[in-house]
Motif scaffolding. Structure first.
Motif, mmCIF file in Angstrom:
data_model
loop_
_atom_site.group_PDB
_atom_site.id
_atom_site.type_symbol
_atom_site.label_atom_id
_atom_site.label_comp_id
_atom_site.label_asym_id
_atom_site.label_seq_id
_atom_site.Cartn_x
_atom_site.Cartn_y
_atom_site.Cartn_z
ATOM 1 N N THR A 7 0.842 -1.193 0.000
ATOM 2 C CA THR A 7 0.000 0.000 0.000
ATOM 3 C C THR A 7 0.879 1.245 0.000
ATOM 4 O O THR A 7 1.817 1.342 0.791
ATOM 5 N N ARG A 8 0.580 2.166 -0.873
ATOM 6 C CA ARG A 8 1.330 3.417 -0.980
ATOM 7 C C ARG A 8 0.434 4.609 -0.614
ATOM 8 O O ARG A 8 -0.780 4.573 -0.816
ATOM 9 N N ALA A 9 1.060 5.645 -0.089
ATOM 10 C CA ALA A 9 0.368 6.908 0.188
ATOM 11 C C ALA A 9 0.623 7.843 -0.984
ATOM 12 O O ALA A 9 1.723 8.386 -1.133
ATOM 13 N N VAL A 10 -0.374 8.021 -1.834
ATOM 14 C CA VAL A 10 -0.240 8.790 -3.074
ATOM 15 C C VAL A 10 -0.827 10.189 -2.897
ATOM 16 O O VAL A 10 -1.890 10.352 -2.289
ATOM 17 N N VAL A 11 -0.131 11.189 -3.427
ATOM 18 C CA VAL A 11 -0.622 12.567 -3.359
ATOM 19 C C VAL A 11 -1.774 12.740 -4.346
ATOM 20 O O VAL A 11 -1.615 12.509 -5.545
ATOM 21 N N ARG A 12 -2.933 13.140 -3.817
ATOM 22 C CA ARG A 12 -4.112 13.349 -4.659
ATOM 23 C C ARG A 12 -4.419 14.826 -4.883
ATOM 24 O O ARG A 12 -5.123 15.171 -5.836
ATOM 25 N N ASP A 129 2.185 8.388 6.120
ATOM 26 C CA ASP A 129 2.557 7.225 5.316
ATOM 27 C C ASP A 129 2.445 5.945 6.144
ATOM 28 O O ASP A 129 1.898 4.939 5.683
ATOM 29 N N ALA A 130 2.944 5.982 7.375
ATOM 30 C CA ALA A 130 2.907 4.799 8.241
ATOM 31 C C ALA A 130 1.472 4.385 8.544
ATOM 32 O O ALA A 130 1.142 3.183 8.549
ATOM 33 N N GLY A 179 5.416 -2.378 -4.892
ATOM 34 C CA GLY A 179 6.538 -2.473 -3.958
ATOM 35 C C GLY A 179 7.868 -2.131 -4.582
ATOM 36 O O GLY A 179 8.928 -2.411 -4.002
ATOM 37 N N SER A 180 7.850 -1.469 -5.739
ATOM 38 C CA SER A 180 9.087 -1.086 -6.414
ATOM 39 C C SER A 180 9.229 0.426 -6.421
ATOM 40 O O SER A 180 8.293 1.161 -6.102
ATOM 41 N N SER A 181 10.387 0.890 -6.825
ATOM 42 C CA SER A 181 10.638 2.327 -6.886
ATOM 43 C C SER A 181 9.850 2.999 -8.001
ATOM 44 O O SER A 181 9.819 4.225 -8.097
ATOM 45 N N ALA A 182 9.201 2.193 -8.845
ATOM 46 C CA ALA A 182 8.381 2.746 -9.927
ATOM 47 C C ALA A 182 6.979 3.114 -9.447
ATOM 48 O O ALA A 182 6.226 3.778 -10.164
ATOM 49 N N ASP A 183 6.631 2.717 -8.220
ATOM 50 C CA ASP A 183 5.305 3.031 -7.677
ATOM 51 C C ASP A 183 5.127 4.523 -7.505
ATOM 52 O O ASP A 183 6.073 5.246 -7.195
ATOM 53 N N ARG A 184 3.884 4.982 -7.634
ATOM 54 C CA ARG A 184 3.556 6.347 -7.236
ATOM 55 C C ARG A 184 3.370 6.379 -5.727
ATOM 56 O O ARG A 184 3.058 5.376 -5.097
ATOM 57 N N GLY A 185 3.580 7.569 -5.137
ATOM 58 C CA GLY A 185 3.372 7.728 -3.708
ATOM 59 C C GLY A 185 4.672 7.852 -2.932
ATOM 60 O O GLY A 185 5.760 7.967 -3.516
ATOM 61 N N ILE A 186 4.551 7.842 -1.608
ATOM 62 C CA ILE A 186 5.737 7.944 -0.748
ATOM 63 C C ILE A 186 6.505 6.637 -0.813
ATOM 64 O O ILE A 186 5.965 5.561 -0.539
ATOM 65 N N LEU A 187 7.778 6.731 -1.169
ATOM 66 C CA LEU A 187 8.620 5.549 -1.337
ATOM 67 C C LEU A 187 9.501 5.280 -0.122
ATOM 68 O O LEU A 187 9.808 4.134 0.183
#
Length: 328
Positions: A7-12, A129-130, A179-187
């Protein structure tokens, strides 16, 4: 970084608010021994905004929050959590975040403040994010808001010319990534503090000491030295945790304290100034509000595009410092 669904925290959405009162450098010339040229040369600041009489930190935060929600196309009743980063709350308690919650008409969820001075927004992002990763919240409104003009000693030219008031906000939403660095959101994030340096930057008042708000005090030269070294280090650590390198960074969005600190940090990271978002000339140092103000300003100008790798970093009293790497 392990490639597995996460799960990623993406800026909307982003939003900001600056008080109407604009204070040029020349305003200080009648108050302390300084000039517009002296301030510009040493800080890069040309003007800043001051809150109006009776205008509080929560007032600024609510305006920024509404702008971010509108930008995201999300209603307040769809937000689970509000986190406000501030060192200049309206009152000793309750938290500014609860005042924002009331101002937005939210009757659900929870709201709290984070106090890490200029690094506060980075700390707030890491907390948001957490909580999103843990499934405790799906949508978090993260705000940085300050009225530092209320804690200035107008006889101290080394500090009073530096700070301004304002607020910026981000809406973060849970999204599934690989789960990769290509994901959008907080890495990734990297948080640090060292209380042995507290005398370098502090306010000389408080509830259990003087019973007053106090004034900001700073040993500028020592803060500068720590800032450049620590900011570059934390950014590199966060990039490493994200599985990225500095040459993959599209934008550095630093705490807007001083142009010389920003330039030296970018150089230490190997980034050209063309990749640095700068708002310090117009906003001054707005402490925890500076990064979300810069992000919102850059987004409004169309400079940030989906997929961009962004590094945010900040250092403040404590000393407290840290960074967050995210993909827009």
């Amino acid at each position: 970084m392990t490639d597995r669904p996460t799960t990623r925290a993406v800026v909307r959405g982003t939003g900001h608010y600056l008080p109407e009162r604009v204070i040029p450098n020349s305003w200080f010339e009648s108050k302390v021994d300084t000039t517009d040229e002296w301030i510009r040369t040493r800080t890069g600041i040309e003007r800043r905004h001051f809150a109006a009489e009776g205008q509080t930190t929560s007032d600024l935060a609510i305006r920024a929050a509404r702008a971010a929600l509108e930008n995201a196309g999300i209603a307040a009743d769809q937000i689970d959590t509000i986190i406000v980063a501030t060192s200049t709350p309206d009152l000793t308690f309750p938290a500014v975040a609860t005042m924002v919650q009331a101002g937005l008409g939210m009757k659900h969820g929870f709201a709290f403040d984070v106090q890490a001075v200029c690094a506060g927004f980075v700390y707030a992002l890491a907390n948001a994010d957490a909580m999103i990763r843990a499934g405790q919240a799906k949508r978090v409104l993260v705000i940085g808001a300050e009225t530092f003009s209320r804690i200035m000693d107008w006889t101290d030219r080394g500090t009073c010319v530096l700070f301004g008031d304002g607020a910026g906000a981000l809406v973060l939403e849970a999204a599934e990534g690989q789960g990769s660095s290509a994901d959008r959101g907080i890495l990734s994030s990297d948080l640090n503090s060292d209380g042995t340096y507290r005398d370098l930057l502090y306010v000389d008042g408080g509830v259990s000491t003087t019973g007053t708000a106090g004034y900001l005090r700073m040993q500028g030269n020592l803060v500068f030295r720590h800032a450049v070294e620590k900011l570059a280090e934390t950014a590199h650590r966060a990039l490493e945790r994200a599985g990225l390198t500095a040459d993959q960074v599209d934008w550095l969005v630093p705490h807007q304290a001083n142009l010389r600190i920003i330039s030296a940090t970018a150089q230490k990271m190997g980034l050209p100034m063309e990749k640095v978002v700068l708002t310090v000339a117009d906003h001054g140092n707005t402490s925890a509000a500076s990064i979300p103000l810069a992000l919102s300003t850059a987004a409004a100008e169309g400079r940030l595009t989906e997929g961009d790798v962004i590094v945010t970093e900040a250092i403040g009293g404590g000393l407290s410092w840290g960074s967050v790497v995210l993909r827009w």
